[in-house]
Design a protein around this motif. Structure first.
Motif, PDB file in Angstrom:
ATOM      1  N   THR A   1       0.814  -1.226   0.000  1.00  0.00           N
ATOM      2  CA  THR A   1       0.000   0.000   0.000  1.00  0.00           C
ATOM      3  C   THR A   1       0.843   1.271   0.000  1.00  0.00           C
ATOM      4  OG1 THR A   1      -0.138  -0.085   2.427  1.00  0.00           O
ATOM      5  CG2 THR A   1      -1.912  -1.134   1.172  1.00  0.00           C
ATOM      6  N   ARG A   2       2.185   1.118   0.053  1.00  0.00           N
ATOM      7  CA  ARG A   2       3.118   2.250   0.051  1.00  0.00           C
ATOM      8  C   ARG A   2       2.842   3.207   1.218  1.00  0.00           C
ATOM      9  NH1 ARG A   2       4.806   3.941  -6.119  1.00  0.00           N
ATOM     10  NH2 ARG A   2       5.191   1.829  -6.845  1.00  0.00           N
ATOM     11  N   GLN A   3       2.817   2.615   2.401  1.00  0.00           N
ATOM     12  CA  GLN A   3       2.648   3.406   3.613  1.00  0.00           C
ATOM     13  C   GLN A   3       3.942   3.449   4.402  1.00  0.00           C
ATOM     14  OE1 GLN A   3      -1.275   1.259   4.627  1.00  0.00           O
ATOM     15  NE2 GLN A   3      -1.425   3.209   5.735  1.00  0.00           N
ATOM     16  N   LYS A   4       4.232   4.591   4.978  1.00  0.00           N
ATOM     17  CA  LYS A   4       5.432   4.736   5.787  1.00  0.00           C
ATOM     18  C   LYS A   4       5.269   3.972   7.102  1.00  0.00           C
ATOM     19  CE  LYS A   4       6.642   9.290   3.922  1.00  0.00           C
ATOM     20  NZ  LYS A   4       6.954  10.707   4.249  1.00  0.00           N
ATOM     21  N   LEU A   5       6.413   3.639   7.697  1.00  0.00           N
ATOM     22  CA  LEU A   5       6.424   2.899   8.950  1.00  0.00           C
ATOM     23  C   LEU A   5       7.213   3.645  10.007  1.00  0.00           C
ATOM     24  CD1 LEU A   5       7.281  -0.684   7.611  1.00  0.00           C
ATOM     25  CD2 LEU A   5       5.034   0.109   8.364  1.00  0.00           C
ATOM     26  N   ALA A   6       6.764   3.533  11.242  1.00  0.00           N
ATOM     27  CA  ALA A   6       7.539   4.006  12.385  1.00  0.00           C
ATOM     28  C   ALA A   6       8.097   2.769  13.074  1.00  0.00           C
ATOM     29  CB  ALA A   6       6.663   4.798  13.344  1.00  0.00           C
ATOM     30  N   LEU A   7       9.410   2.615  13.042  1.00  0.00           N
ATOM     31  CA  LEU A   7      10.062   1.448  13.619  1.00  0.00           C
ATOM     32  C   LEU A   7      10.852   1.837  14.856  1.00  0.00           C
ATOM     33  CD1 LEU A   7      11.605  -0.159  10.396  1.00  0.00           C
ATOM     34  CD2 LEU A   7       9.311  -0.510  11.344  1.00  0.00           C
ATOM     35  N   THR A   8      10.836   0.969  15.853  1.00  0.00           N
ATOM     36  CA  THR A   8      11.719   1.121  16.999  1.00  0.00           C
ATOM     37  C   THR A   8      12.745   0.013  16.943  1.00  0.00           C
ATOM     38  OG1 THR A   8       9.940   2.040  18.353  1.00  0.00           O
ATOM     39  CG2 THR A   8      11.894   1.248  19.505  1.00  0.00           C
ATOM     40  N   MET A   9      14.031   0.419  16.890  1.00  0.00           N
ATOM     41  CA  MET A   9      15.136  -0.529  16.815  1.00  0.00           C
ATOM     42  C   MET A   9      16.241  -0.028  17.736  1.00  0.00           C
ATOM     43  SD  MET A   9      15.163  -0.955  12.656  1.00  0.00           S
ATOM     44  CE  MET A   9      16.505  -2.131  12.694  1.00  0.00           C
ATOM     45  N   ASN A  10      16.684  -0.898  18.641  1.00  0.00           N
ATOM     46  CA  ASN A  10      17.724  -0.509  19.596  1.00  0.00           C
ATOM     47  C   ASN A  10      17.340   0.765  20.355  1.00  0.00           C
ATOM     48  OD1 ASN A  10      19.393  -2.666  18.736  1.00  0.00           O
ATOM     49  ND2 ASN A  10      20.087  -1.431  16.999  1.00  0.00           N
ATOM     50  N   SER A  11      16.074   0.830  20.771  1.00  0.00           N
ATOM     51  CA  SER A  11      15.530   1.938  21.563  1.00  0.00           C
ATOM     52  C   SER A  11      15.442   3.251  20.792  1.00  0.00           C
ATOM     53  CB  SER A  11      16.363   2.158  22.839  1.00  0.00           C
ATOM     54  OG  SER A  11      16.382   0.983  23.622  1.00  0.00           O
TER      55      SER A  11
ATOM     56  N   GLU B   1      13.726   5.327  17.462  1.00  0.00           N
ATOM     57  CA  GLU B   1      12.637   5.273  16.488  1.00  0.00           C
ATOM     58  C   GLU B   1      13.065   5.937  15.192  1.00  0.00           C
ATOM     59  OE1 GLU B   1       8.273   7.180  16.295  1.00  0.00           O
ATOM     60  OE2 GLU B   1       8.416   5.481  17.688  1.00  0.00           O
ATOM     61  N   ARG B   2      12.634   5.365  14.100  1.00  0.00           N
ATOM     62  CA  ARG B   2      12.934   5.926  12.796  1.00  0.00           C
ATOM     63  C   ARG B   2      11.732   5.747  11.885  1.00  0.00           C
ATOM     64  NH1 ARG B   2      17.451   1.509  10.862  1.00  0.00           N
ATOM     65  NH2 ARG B   2      17.728   3.008   9.165  1.00  0.00           N
ATOM     66  N   THR B   3      11.563   6.672  10.954  1.00  0.00           N
ATOM     67  CA  THR B   3      10.489   6.585   9.967  1.00  0.00           C
ATOM     68  C   THR B   3      11.097   6.145   8.646  1.00  0.00           C
ATOM     69  OG1 THR B   3       9.227   8.336  11.045  1.00  0.00           O
ATOM     70  CG2 THR B   3       8.682   7.847   8.754  1.00  0.00           C
TER      71      THR B   3
ATOM     72  N   TRP C   1      13.951   3.027   2.698  1.00  0.00           N
ATOM     73  CA  TRP C   1      14.540   4.360   2.600  1.00  0.00           C
ATOM     74  C   TRP C   1      14.296   5.018   3.954  1.00  0.00           C
ATOM     75  CZ3 TRP C   1      17.608   7.625  -0.016  1.00  0.00           C
ATOM     76  CH2 TRP C   1      17.538   8.975   0.310  1.00  0.00           C
ATOM     77  N   CYS C   2      15.356   5.376   4.668  1.00  0.00           N
ATOM     78  CA  CYS C   2      15.233   5.943   6.002  1.00  0.00           C
ATOM     79  C   CYS C   2      15.184   7.466   5.904  1.00  0.00           C
ATOM     80  CB  CYS C   2      16.413   5.503   6.863  1.00  0.00           C
ATOM     81  SG  CYS C   2      16.361   6.188   8.538  1.00  0.00           S
ATOM     82  N   GLU C   3      14.155   8.061   6.470  1.00  0.00           N
ATOM     83  CA  GLU C   3      14.010   9.511   6.400  1.00  0.00           C
ATOM     84  C   GLU C   3      14.948  10.228   7.364  1.00  0.00           C
ATOM     85  OE1 GLU C   3       9.947  10.740   6.591  1.00  0.00           O
ATOM     86  OE2 GLU C   3       9.505   9.833   4.640  1.00  0.00           O
ATOM     87  N   LYS C   4      15.485   9.499   8.340  1.00  0.00           N
ATOM     88  CA  LYS C   4      16.419  10.114   9.278  1.00  0.00           C
ATOM     89  C   LYS C   4      17.823  10.211   8.676  1.00  0.00           C
ATOM     90  CE  LYS C   4      18.194   9.765  14.007  1.00  0.00           C
ATOM     91  NZ  LYS C   4      18.142   8.984  15.277  1.00  0.00           N
ATOM     92  N   SER C   5      18.290   9.092   8.108  1.00  0.00           N
ATOM     93  CA  SER C   5      19.635   9.089   7.523  1.00  0.00           C
ATOM     94  C   SER C   5      19.641   9.589   6.088  1.00  0.00           C
ATOM     95  CB  SER C   5      20.210   7.669   7.559  1.00  0.00           C
ATOM     96  OG  SER C   5      19.453   6.802   6.725  1.00  0.00           O
ATOM     97  N   ARG C   6      18.443   9.705   5.497  1.00  0.00           N
ATOM     98  CA  ARG C   6      18.312  10.138   4.099  1.00  0.00           C
ATOM     99  C   ARG C   6      19.082   9.188   3.183  1.00  0.00           C
ATOM    100  NH1 ARG C   6      14.123  12.858   3.493  1.00  0.00           N
ATOM    101  NH2 ARG C   6      14.962  13.774   1.565  1.00  0.00           N
ATOM    102  N   ASP C   7      18.928   7.892   3.436  1.00  0.00           N
ATOM    103  CA  ASP C   7      19.654   6.908   2.642  1.00  0.00           C
ATOM    104  C   ASP C   7      18.942   5.563   2.727  1.00  0.00           C
ATOM    105  OD1 ASP C   7      21.542   5.857   0.995  1.00  0.00           O
ATOM    106  OD2 ASP C   7      23.217   6.017   2.407  1.00  0.00           O
TER     107      ASP C   7
END
Length: 224
Positions: free
Chosen positions: A146-156, A158-160, A178-184
């Protein structure tokens, strides 16, 4: 005769449980002894319970053997979820059987070695460790579809992310994002995800952020 057809013929011959000399197998399939030796190694590596050695003979030691199967990624996921349920059950015999079956499946699963992350080999990770991520697979697949973004928690932390593709490396599942935090781009191990939320925001293909761009980068790195 195609090799796949010959291997199937050999299974049919060997499944009676009696000892068959390599010379007789070679005559039955019209190939050389050397080819039979290679075929026996291939069948054993594929999980067929073959017992024997060169100069003595070969036989299948199990009462039941199955022909080769072509599985979709969704069917592989269903297998893992089912094995997990049995593996974690109270019946010790069934739990052990599930572990053995998982190992046999691992032995015949293909790997895309051209871009497998280093260390993600077959059966590298214990069943229980990899199983932690199985609960997230349906949500990941839905978000990709459905091409929906995700909010993941990894190693305490959170990243979108934008989920792009699920991959299987032998009990271990990864997701290209594609990580919106690291832009990569990143390839995350599904079993390292603590929590996962599907966000209402959708994403569209953008230059430099799509699966096509990721694959192009991987091919470029492989060509160096």
């Amino acid at each position: 005769m195609r090799r796949a057809d010959r291997l199937m013929q050999l299974i049919q011959i060997l499944r009676d449980g009696t000892l068959h000399k390599a010379a007789n197998l070679a005559a039955a399939t019209d190939v050389s002894l050397r080819t039979i030796y290679r075929d026996m190694e291939t069948l054993a590596a594929s999980g067929v319970p073959i017992e024997g050695e060169r100069g003595v003979g070969y036989r299948v030691t199990a009462a039941i053997t199955l022909p080769p199967l072509n599985l979709t990624m969704t069917e592989v996921e269903a297998l893992h979820l089912g094995l997990l349920a049995v593996r974690e059950g109270a019946d010790a015999e069934l739990s052990a059987a599930a572990a053995r079956l998982s190992a046999k499946l691992d032995a015949v699963m293909p790997e895309n070695r051209s871009r497998a992350p280093q260390g993600y080999g077959l059966a590298v990770y214990p069943f229980a460790d990899a199983a932690r991520g199985f609960q997230h697979l349906p949500s990941l697949r839905q978000a990709i579809r459905t091409r929906q973004k995700l909010a993941l928690t990894m190693n305490s932390a959170e990243r979108t992310v934008r989920p792009l593709q699920l991959d299987y490396w032998g009990r271990l599942w990864t997701c290209v994002v594609w990580c919106e935090k690291s832009r990569d781009f990143d390839e995350i191990r599904v079993d390292t995800i603590s929590t996962l939320r599907i966000l209402p925001s959708l994403f569209v293909n953008e230059a430099g952020k799509s699966l096509t761009d990721f694959n192009a980068r991987q091919q470029g790195q492989a060509g160096r």
